[in-house]
Every structure is written in structure tokens, then in C-alpha cells.
Design a protein around this motif. Structure first.
Motif, short mmCIF file in Angstrom:
data_model
loop_
_atom_site.label_atom_id
_atom_site.label_comp_id
_atom_site.label_asym_id
_atom_site.label_seq_id
_atom_site.Cartn_x
_atom_site.Cartn_y
_atom_site.Cartn_z
N GLU A 10 0.83 -1.22 0.00
CA GLU A 10 0.00 0.00 0.00
C GLU A 10 0.86 1.27 0.00
OE1 GLU A 10 -2.08 0.60 4.03
OE2 GLU A 10 -1.63 -1.55 4.00
N ASP A 11 2.11 1.17 0.48
CA ASP A 11 2.99 2.33 0.45
C ASP A 11 3.36 2.75 -0.98
OD1 ASP A 11 2.97 2.44 3.17
OD2 ASP A 11 5.01 1.67 3.46
N THR A 12 3.20 1.81 -1.93
CA THR A 12 3.59 2.11 -3.32
C THR A 12 2.40 2.52 -4.16
OG1 THR A 12 3.23 -0.11 -4.20
CG2 THR A 12 5.37 0.33 -3.16
N PHE A 13 1.19 2.38 -3.64
CA PHE A 13 0.01 2.66 -4.46
C PHE A 13 0.10 4.07 -5.05
CE2 PHE A 13 -2.90 -0.55 -2.03
CZ PHE A 13 -2.15 -1.59 -2.57
N GLY A 14 -0.12 4.16 -6.34
CA GLY A 14 -0.07 5.46 -7.01
C GLY A 14 1.29 5.82 -7.56
N ALA A 15 2.34 5.09 -7.19
CA ALA A 15 3.68 5.45 -7.66
C ALA A 15 3.81 5.17 -9.15
CB ALA A 15 4.74 4.67 -6.88
N THR A 16 4.43 6.10 -9.90
CA THR A 16 4.69 5.93 -11.33
C THR A 16 6.08 6.48 -11.61
OG1 THR A 16 3.83 8.11 -11.89
CG2 THR A 16 2.24 6.28 -11.90
N GLU A 17 6.53 6.28 -12.86
CA GLU A 17 7.82 6.85 -13.26
C GLU A 17 7.81 8.36 -13.03
OE1 GLU A 17 10.75 5.69 -14.54
OE2 GLU A 17 10.14 3.59 -14.37
N ALA A 18 6.68 8.97 -13.42
CA ALA A 18 6.57 10.44 -13.33
C ALA A 18 6.39 10.91 -11.89
CB ALA A 18 5.39 10.92 -14.19
N ASP A 19 5.72 10.08 -11.12
CA ASP A 19 5.37 10.51 -9.77
C ASP A 19 5.73 9.40 -8.76
OD1 ASP A 19 4.31 11.87 -7.65
OD2 ASP A 19 2.21 11.39 -8.14
N PRO A 20 7.04 9.20 -8.54
CA PRO A 20 7.48 8.11 -7.65
C PRO A 20 7.20 8.44 -6.18
CG PRO A 20 9.38 9.37 -8.40
CD PRO A 20 8.18 9.99 -9.05
N VAL A 21 7.34 7.38 -5.34
CA VAL A 21 7.26 7.61 -3.89
C VAL A 21 8.65 7.39 -3.29
CG1 VAL A 21 4.84 6.94 -3.72
CG2 VAL A 21 6.63 5.23 -3.33
N GLU A 22 8.90 8.03 -2.18
CA GLU A 22 10.18 7.85 -1.50
C GLU A 22 9.94 7.15 -0.18
OE1 GLU A 22 12.25 11.57 -1.22
OE2 GLU A 22 12.85 11.47 -3.33
N LEU A 23 10.73 6.09 0.04
CA LEU A 23 10.59 5.30 1.28
C LEU A 23 11.96 5.20 1.93
CD1 LEU A 23 8.28 2.53 -0.26
CD2 LEU A 23 7.56 4.39 1.26
N GLU A 24 11.97 4.87 3.22
CA GLU A 24 13.23 4.84 3.95
C GLU A 24 13.75 3.41 4.07
OE1 GLU A 24 12.93 5.74 8.08
OE2 GLU A 24 15.09 5.68 8.39
N GLN A 25 15.00 3.18 3.67
CA GLN A 25 15.58 1.84 3.82
C GLN A 25 16.03 1.64 5.25
OE1 GLN A 25 18.89 0.67 1.31
NE2 GLN A 25 19.19 -1.11 2.64
N VAL A 26 15.56 0.51 5.85
CA VAL A 26 15.89 0.29 7.28
C VAL A 26 16.72 -0.98 7.49
CG1 VAL A 26 13.86 1.54 8.12
CG2 VAL A 26 13.69 -0.92 7.63
N GLY A 27 17.08 -1.65 6.38
CA GLY A 27 17.90 -2.85 6.57
C GLY A 27 18.07 -3.60 5.27
N ARG A 28 18.69 -4.74 5.39
CA ARG A 28 18.96 -5.56 4.20
C ARG A 28 18.88 -7.02 4.62
NH1 ARG A 28 21.21 -6.37 -0.73
NH2 ARG A 28 22.34 -8.33 -0.81
#
Lengths: 627, 627
Positions: free
Chosen positions: A66-84
Motif C-alpha cells: 500500500e505504500d507504493t500505491f499510485g507510484a509511477t515513473e513520473a510521480d514516484p514515492v520515497e521510502l526509507e531503507q531500514v535494513g537488508r
């Protein structure tokens, strides 16, 4: 006198009878690494889920979809990386809203995440991951148990294990499997005349090497059985009883072959009759009439004919399917192909015929089928044939061009790259070694031209002069020196054909099909002209003129063995055999292709090896190239 | 971050590159009994004549042919029998004019005789033999050397030894043969997540069983190589270097697969780059993009993808032909067949695709081909597919009905006797065990009906109610009790669907394709009706309603593992797993055939196993029959 086979059984009845013989085999457990080709004895249900966890199918970032809903090439979303999390690692962090965890293909999807975004659709700067696409829950994830679910039926009993089944079993963590034990099949050759290969042979006493033991053993393996070869048994009743009893105790099925010596055959017949159950004797099939089916001390027994080609044909037709079945292997479907008869074949013996045939491709790549019949005693038809065509008893003729079904000797049989028929020659033997899969039948120059004209062979190899005019494409050739071979130092002082006519020297000739014979006859003709007589009156005076031998080295070998004084042959044979050579001339050897086959790859490959037009130079060139 | 594959190599270039890798193998001498499947290293010329003497081809009488001239049934000749010669015996007498010697098949023709009359054309009284036919010189005799002549070329280098070549070598007395040594091929799986089958697995840490080692090893054997499996290597540079160095020293070719963990992949890449020659990295083929070709310390090296299906596909396409060639074996011709696409398949990724496909025969025995694509990580597509169809990069669509060429996974692959798709069920698993070669895909009732309608499968197995009307032939069926599985003694006192809605109990559902899910949803619907609400508002309150598992035992196994409290499932699973069962009803399981496939032998075989119309009785009957 042995029994005659008055009432020959119908081949279908014999098939049915053999199908009913009970061959009971057990099961065993083998390590997976040795399971290839074996047959599962039981169903294998999955003991675990595969994968055992929700697994990332890509390199990327584990996210809450759900954090990515709506994301596109033109209008991306930014999320925080917390681990690997890497493959083979327990995730240390949970994906909370607004965060991502970098993840490798094959790694455990961390708690909180329900999708993985491919790295290709993202960008990262420090701890900030830019996601340029929306993903749905489940995207990029292989859910636990979605490949194989614990408890699921994976492989059924009777499955033949190839690489892929071994892969599936590996995925389930299985490292040993219950498989069917192959049937143990005893092989027993009978005959006073038989000697095991590797031992010395006394030809004067009519000894020959035992062909059937190893041939049938290899065929049993091919069919999925486990062969057990017993020693050759001669015409000795107590010995035969002892070996047959041992084989019946140790094996699930016993096969014997032969015997061609009447005594041994009678012994087998008598033993089966007294200590078992003789179910059938004699089958209406060619080859293979003298076949036995029964039991010895309750162990199924089948008696095969003695001639190797007959034994192998009967084995393949009647016995191999039974062994495959007892081993739990399915019938081999791909061993049947269709082709067109290259020539017309007549037949009217009123019983089923399993006709050995060879395969050859014509210029258009169509498959042609030709009969291979060198007499039932010949072992060479084993390798000159590629399979059999079954003719019904009422068949009287197969026409050239008629479509026939061929049962191949094995699924891997292919038509040879090149089918050549003609003269035998030492240089030719070496040239053939350089081709991938040539088939060459040394039937002589005349027969070579005849079969080329009949549309069977691709090329004919012709030595010396020829009468017949056949339209051909000449691919090249070489020359060879021919003459008379005599013991070292030429003790009888042989100088030419006249010495054969004017003495009692024992001569060995070549057959009428050979180009060497033709050149020799021409030399006799020339002598007759000189003497003002005809050829026949001279040949009458040559002792052994009608005694012919098969191959270019055969006559000189008779001289070497002291069985003759003079042999027709080639200079090339003299040195290897330690004989002296009296030259009578030089003849050309020409390689001729059928015009419609000249562009077959195999024909072109042969042509590329042939010396150029200048024959003598060419020969020297090729011989130099050998070493 | 690992390297991206920007410049993918053309598959044809990679083929050519691999063809050029030099794999040098030696030769060895093996006993004839172990020579089957091996490849001759040298030409074998005959060392002896076969037969080594003039041999009788029939049972009868050795005669001087001229003594029989003019003999007919009506006017036979009488000759005197002067002795007898058996096979394996040196003749003791000479045939003088007017005499005969009785002779067995295979025996030495005695001196003086030049023909043999078959016993069938004679009669004997005491010492007088009546001959009823004329014979020509040579009749009934196989002349010495006429089968094989000493010195003759018999088998060329490169010949693969099957039963028949072993027969010919036996006839020549050969008991050991020079053969090519198979190439030794090292197999090395890399990845921190891999565990060898037979060992314990930690799923929480993302471990999976190593599939590629045994799969590739078995495939190497199938291709004629000798596999050498090395231990699994994780993300450890020195260890990887050590194992790769050992493999390069000990093998003629080294294959690695994986790694899916980025670190290990980088190590391999770095090692090849530093200690060898990286010739190609990345190929424009699906699956299998991340392929490496190069040399490590001068030993040819090929890196395969990590996913098992990709690894095996790439191995078969690019590596197996090379191993066969290095082993001296010819390409496998009969692994290609043609069939018609059962459905339309779209594709547009712009690179070559090796599409896994399954085979099925339609009602007329025509071969249909359908794509098998379960995602590149799935190991089950290993066994659900029969081969691959190669699609050119520019291919965008294969139409239903279009003819395609399939490269089979092995020459023995056949379409299954029966292709069934539908619900999974424990009784069904046992029924399938009784068929010869069934293929059953547990994709759920809905998918089963869908693929039946699309003309792929022969039968659908459908549980519970269905919406769609598909024209089918009902073959039979049974009923099964379904409901909720809970821990033994039902600690939460679950009595029905309402308890799931009204509590926080963790539930595990089945997917939408399953007939169990359909029956469960109907039960929720009924509860919603009772409560005057809609289904969606109730399912929202079921914790885990959207959590689905694959097979009928998967949800209860989650309860067993303590990962859930209540599972949708069958009464049949309760006892084996030691769980308690809360019944929610009974549903029918119906086996439905496509009308045009109802008479396929496999469909009829399944039908014969099914219980009669009275479902409950039928079930009892079959279960009783199981033991």
C-alpha cells in the motif's frame, strides 16, 4: 534326430504367453545420486513446503504494497531503507509503514512486507529509496508452499527417475528413494563349438566365438534388467542341468541361446520338460522358429535361437518388452519410425517375418528403408541393419516406395551420414575413419554400382575398369598397385600370371564382384591372346582360380597361413603381412556419387577428404597426412 | 551492488563460443562386458575370419554337389552315408564321390564336400541317404571369411557401442576395447541459503535444499559425461577459490550454479576474471540471462543460473551438446518432435525464449503442446514440462493450432496417459497411483474446468458447487467431509464459522481456485444471511481469511506447526496429523472428462477405477480395496 517343429505357435499367442509369465521383483532403497534411470516403487508425497518461507523472487526492496500505491515513473514515492536481508539469512528487521528492506533473490521476505519491488524500478540515495512503480500484495514473492505444499502428491509409483524428478526430490530434501529392483536375467549360451571371446580358437575343429552371451547381456541392460552371464555349456547333460538349476535359483528369468549342436538342444528340451513346464516350442516367425517358452523349476525360461541375429531379433521382439515391464519401465515409443522402401522385396514363406533393414536418407532428407539380408548366420548384419520391419504372414511383396514402419534397434539409431557400397581398400578404410557416422558395405565394385543404380546407396567405390554405364558424379579417387602376393623372398620365383597357368601353385582369387578380380581376368585374357587361346582354357589350368576370398587381405592371409602359394592382392598388404609382391599393374579407385545425393552433407564431407584429380600425387598427399 | 547485464550476448554466439572451448579427454581400455554405451577410440579391423572355416548353415548332409545333379522329388539319387560331423567337431572323414556325411548346423564342412543338402529334402534308411533335390556348389555353406574377413574394417572410431556392436566384437574374439574416457564435469552449487538434501533445514533463516547439484549431475550422466559433485559453497571468497581451484584441476569442465546471494555471485565473477578468462557474461535468453562462459586456470568453465528450471534449461540447451561431443556421442536426433499449440501464447521480451511445455494427446491421438509456466523459481515445472519450444526474439505470439517443434527433455519422454487438472484430494492421489503414467496438476476446481474448456486437459476434478457450465462427460466421483481443523481436543472450543468471525483466532484459508474455499464462502454467506449482513463484512472479521495455502493438507499443517489456530480442510487430514475436526458439511468430488477425450485409454482407465454413482458407498468400497 531332433524334433521337427510341426505346429508353430502364432507370434501373438507367444506374446500373450510371455506376458503372463510371472516375474516378481522386489524393491530397494538407493541414494539419490544413484537413482537415475531407476523406477520409483512408491508414491512420494511432499514432506515439507517448498519454499519453506515467503521468498523473494527478485533482487529489490521488500515493501508494504500500500505504500507504493499510485507510484509511477513520473510521480514516484520515497521510502526509507531500514535494513537488508540476503539469501540464507533470518530477517532482522520488520517493514513498518514508510520503510523498505533491501532484499536479494531467494531471501526471506521480512515481517511487515507483503511485496517486493524489483531493483530495476527503483533508485537509491543514501537511506532513501525512490520507488517508480506500484506493486500489489504478493508481487515479487513466492509464497511458502506455493511450489510444493507439504502433503501434496509429487511423484507416483512407477515413475522413471530422470534428472528432473531427481531435482524435485532434491527440493523436498529427499536423499534416498525406494525403487524397484531390476529383474535379474540369466544368460546361458549352449554349444560345443562355442569359445568365450579372449580365448584361443581352434577353427579346424569348427570352433567359433560365443556372440550371444555378451550381446544378450547388453540387450538385457538396455531393457532395464540386470544380466547374469553363466559359463558356456556344451553337449553335456549333467553340466547343463547343474547350470540351468543354478540360474533358475539365482535369477528371475532365464534365457538360453542355441544350441546349434543337436545334442545340447535336446538336453535343454528334455530338462525343461522334466523339471518344469514346456509351454511352447516353435514359433511361426522368421527368424527364430526354434523358440522355447516355459518354466524351469518355476522360474520363467525362454530359449532363443543360436544364430546371433536371430537371437537378438527374437529377444527384442518377444523378451525385451517383458523385461521392461518387469523393471517397471514403459514401452519405448520413439523406437518406431516410418520410411519408404528403397527397393521391392518379395517374400512368401507364410509366417511372420521380422526383416532386418538399413536406413538411408535420400537427397531430400526423406528416409529410405532397404532390406539387409546376409543369411541368418552372419553377425555383420547385426551392425549393417538399423531395425526391423514386421511382415505379416500373408504379405507377398513390399513395393519400392511403399511406406513401412521400422522398429529401431534403439531410440538413438539414426541413418548413417553416408552409405557407401563397393570395393574394399586400405586407404578407403582410413578415409572413413575421418567421417562422423559412415556406413560402408564392402560388397565389391560391381555390387556397388548396382545398388547405386537401385537408389540405395549414396556413393559407390569402384576399382579398375567397369562395363556398366551408370550416371554418377565422380567425387575423386586414387590409384593402387595390384598383383600377386607370395611368401617372403618369393620361393617359387613367381613372375606373373603365366606362372599360375603353367604350375601347380595353389592360388587364391577374389570374387566376381571385386575390381581386383576384373583386372586379374583382364590379365589372363591378355595372356590368352598372346598364346592364341581363350581365357577359360587358361583359368582351368590355374589351381584355385575358383577359390575366392572376401576382402583384400583375405587371399594373402591364406598364403601367410600356408594354405596357398599365391594370392591376388594389393602392394599395400605385402609389407604389413611380411609377404613379397609381384606387381601386375595399377588400377584406379574412383568414388562415385548418385547425382541426387551429391549434396548430402556426408557425401560432401567424403569428397572434401578425397585427393585431387592427379591420382598418384593425391595418394602420396593423403598418406603423408596420416602421420 | 552486482553488475547489471547491459550487453547480453546472442545465443548463437554463445553456442559457437562453447563449441570452441577445448575439452580434451583420453582413452582407456574396458572389458567388453562393461563397454555398452561407450564410444570406440580406434577403428577395429577384424583379426580373424568369421567363420574361420567353411560352415554348414543347415542340418543335413554334406555332399559333392555334382553327385546331386538331376535329382528331383520324382527322381531322387541315393548316396551312401559314411559319417557324421557335429558343431565343434573336426571332421574325421572325407566325402568321396557317391558318399555323404551327416552334418549339423554350424559344423565344419568335411573335405571333399562342396555343398550341404537340407535334411528336409532327404530321407535315410540305414546307411542309404535319398536326396530329392539338386544343389549347386556352395549351397548350404557359409564360406570361411564370408561374414567377416580378416583385415576388414569392422567398426570405426567414434562408434557408440550398443548390443549389436558388442555382438560383432564378440564374433571377432575381442574381449576388451579401447574407448574414449568420458569428460569429467565438476558441479558446484553456490549460495549461503543452500542445504544438501538429507540434512535439516532452517526455513526461518531462508534455507532451501540444493536442487542443482544432483539435477545437473544426473544431466551430465545423461549427456555421456562423468559428474563430480563438489560441496556447496557459500558466500566465502577463500573457500570458493579453494573449491574452484580443486575442481579446475580435477575436471575437464567445471559448472557452477547460482548464486542467488549477490556476494557469492560476485566472488565467482571475480575469481574467473582474476584466475582465468571471462569470455561472456549474460546471454539474451529466457530463462538464463545471468550465464557465464570462460576458463578458470585454463579449464573451461560455465556458470549456470541458480533457479533449477533455468539451470537445467540452460544446461540442456548450451552445455549438454558440448558434453556429448566431448564424449564422442552424436547429437540426439529423436529428441525433437512436432505438435500443435493447444492455446495461444503471447510473448514480447525481445530475447530468445526457451519455453517449457507439456504434451498431451487429443482424442484423435494428435499431439498438443501447452506452455508450463509456474514462475522461474518453481521446481515443480521441472516435472510438469516435457520439453521446450524455442521462440525467436521477434516472435510475439504463437497461435492455438500452430505447429511447433518441441525439444524433449529426453528421447523417452512421452505424453502422459492422462492429463488431469483440478482439485487435490487424498482419495484421488491413491487412484492416480493405479494408473500407468498420469499427470495431475492440483490447480483447484476452477482452474481445472477452465483448462478443460480450453482444450488442454483430458479430465477436470471438481469439488463442491460450480457456477460455470462446461460441456463434460461425468466419469464418476465420491464425497468428502470438510470443515475446520483445530489442535487436538479443540482447546478454543471451535464449533463453526461464527467462532472465526467472533474471535481473534488465527485462520488459514484455501485459495479461490479450490472447491473447499467455495464451500467455505457459501457457509460464510449463510451466516451473513442469518445475521442480516453481507459476506464481505464477516470475512473482514476473520483473522487470516486472506491467508491461503496451496494443498488440502497445507492449512492444517500450519495449525500443527502452531502458526495458526484453525484451518480449512478435510476430515481425512485430521487423524493422520493428530488434529481435531469440526464438520461443516459434505461436498461431492466429480471427475469430468472433455467429451472428445472420453475414449482415450487413460481416461477409460481412470473411469474404471471410480466408484459407482452412489458416492458414499463408492468411497467405502475403494477405501476397503486399498488394503
Amino acid at each position: 534326430m531332433r524334433k521337427q517343429f510341426r505346429d508353430l505357435a502364432d507370434p501373438e499367442d507367444v506374446h500373450a504367453l510371455i506376458a503372463e509369465l510371472e516375474i516378481n521383483t522386489g524393491t530397494e532403497t538407493v541414494p539419490l545420486a544413484q537413482a537415475r534411470g531407476r523406477v520409483l516403487a512408491e508414491r512420494i508425497d511432499a514432506g515439507i513446503d517448498v519454499p519453506g518461507f515467503d521468498r523473494s523472487n527478485v533482487d529489490g526492496y521488500a515493501v508494504r504494497a500500500e505504500d507504493t500505491f499510485g507510484a509511477t515513473e513520473a510521480d514516484p514515492v520515497e521510502l526509507e531503507q531500514v535494513g537488508r536481508v540476503d539469501a540464507g539469512e533470518q530477517p532482522a528487521v520488520t517493514v513498518e509503514p514508510g520503510t523498505v528492506v533491501e532484499i536479494a533473490t531467494g531471501a526471506v521476505v521480512p515481517p511487515g512486507a507483503d511485496a517486493v519491488v524489483m531493483v530495476e524500478r527503483t533508485a537509491r540515495e543514501d537511506e532513501t529509496v525512490t520507488v517508480r512503480t506500484a506493486v500489489a500484495p504478493g508481487d515479487g514473492i513466492m509464497v511458502a508452499g506455493s511450489d510444493v505444499a507439504a502433503g501434496e502428491r509429487t511423484l507416483g509409483p512407477g515413475t522413471e527417475l530422470t534428472a528432473r524428478e531427481i531435482g524435485l526430490l532434491s527440493a523436498l530434501g529427499v536423499d534416498s528413494v525406494p525403487v524397484r529392483s531390476p529383474p535379474t536375467v540369466g544368460v546361458l549360451s549352449t554349444g560345443d563349438e562355442l569359445v568365450a571371446p579372449g580365448n584361443a580358437l581352434d577353427s579346424d575343429a569348427g570352433q567359433i566365438y560365443d556372440v550371444n552371451s555378451q550381446t544378450i547381456a547388453a540387450s538385457i541392460e538396455e531393457a532395464g534388467g540386470s544380466p547374469e552371464v553363466y559359463p558356456i555349456v556344451g553337449d553335456d547333460f549333467p553340466e547343463m542341468k547343474r547350470v540351468l538349476t543354478a540360474a533358475a535359483e539365482e535369477c528371475d528369468l532365464v534365457l538360453s541361446s542355441g544350441s546349434t549342436s543337436a545334442g545340447a538342444a535336446d538336453h535343454i528340451y528334455q530338462l525343461i520338460d522334466e523339471h518344469g513346464d514346456l509351454l511352447r516350442h516353435g514359433v511361426a516367425v522368421k527368424p527364430g522358429k526354434p523358440m522355447l517358452v516355459g518354466r524351469f523349476e518355476n522360474t520363467p525360461y525362454i530359449g532363443l535361437p543360436g544364430f546371433p541375429v536371430s537371437a537378438l531379433t527374437i529377444f527384442r521382439h518377444f523378451v525385451a518388452p517383458k523385461i521392461r515391464d518387469a523393471a517397471g519401465k514403459p514401452p519405448r515409443e520413439r523406437e518406431r519410425i516410418t520410411g519408404e522402401m528403397a527397393v521391392t522385396e518379395r517374400y512368401k514363406e507364410g509366417r511372420t517375418r521380422l526383416m532386418p533393414v538399413g536406413l538411408v536418407e535420400d537427397g531430400d532428407g526423406e528416409l529410405l528403408v532397404y532390406p539387409v539380408d546376409k543369411g541368418s548366420g552372419a553377425t555383420t548384419s547385426l551392425v549393417d541393419a538399423d531395425g526391423t520391419v514386421e511382415l505379416a504372414p500373408e504379405t507377398e511383396q513390399l513395393d519400392a516406395g511403399q511406406t513401412v514402419e521400422v522398429t529401431l534397434f534403439s531410440a538413438d539409431v539414426r541413418p548413417p551420414e553416408l552409405l557407401g557400397i563397393g570395393e574394399d581398400d586400405p586407404l578407403l578404410s582410413r578415409l572413413l575413419d575421418r567421417l562422423d557416422s559412415p556406413r560402408y558395405l564392402s560388397l565389391g565394385s560391381r555390387e556397388g554400382l548396382r545398388r547405386l543404380r537401385n537408389g540405395i546407396s549414396d556413393v559407390a567405390v569402384v576399382a579398375g575398369p567397369t562395363d556398366r554405364e551408370v550416371e554418377t558424379v565422380e567425387l575423386g579417387g586414387w590409384s593402387r598397385e595390384w598383383g600377386l602376393l607370395v611368401p617372403a623372398d618369393n620361393p617359387d620365383g613367381v613372375a606373373g600370371v603365366a606362372d599360375l597357368v603353367d604350375s601347380e601353385l595353389r592360388f587364391v582369387n577374389r570374387g566376381r564382384q571385386s575390381g581386383l578380380r576384373r583386372s586379374f581376368d583382364d590379365a589372363v585374357e591378355r595372356l590368352a591372346d598372346e598364346r592364341g587361346t581363350d581365357r577359360a582354357s587358361l583359368t582351368e589350368d590355374i589351381s584355385g582360380y575358383t577359390l575366392t576370398a572376401q576382402a583384400y587381405e583375405s587371399p594373402p592371409r591364406r598364403v601367410l597361413a600356408g594354405k596357398a602359394d599365391v594370392a591376388l592382392g594389393l602392394r599395400a598388404s605385402a609389407e604389413p603381412l611380411g609377404l613379397a609382391f609381384v606387381s601386375l599393374g595399377t588400377q584406379s579407385v574412383r568414388v562415385l556419387a548418385a547425382p541426387d545425393r551429391a549434396e548430402k552433407p556426408g557425401v560432401e564431407a567424403l569428397e572434401a577428404l578425397l585427393p585431387p584429380a592427379d591420382l598418384a600425387d593425391g595418394l602420396a598427399g593423403i598418406e603423408a597426412g596420416e602421420h
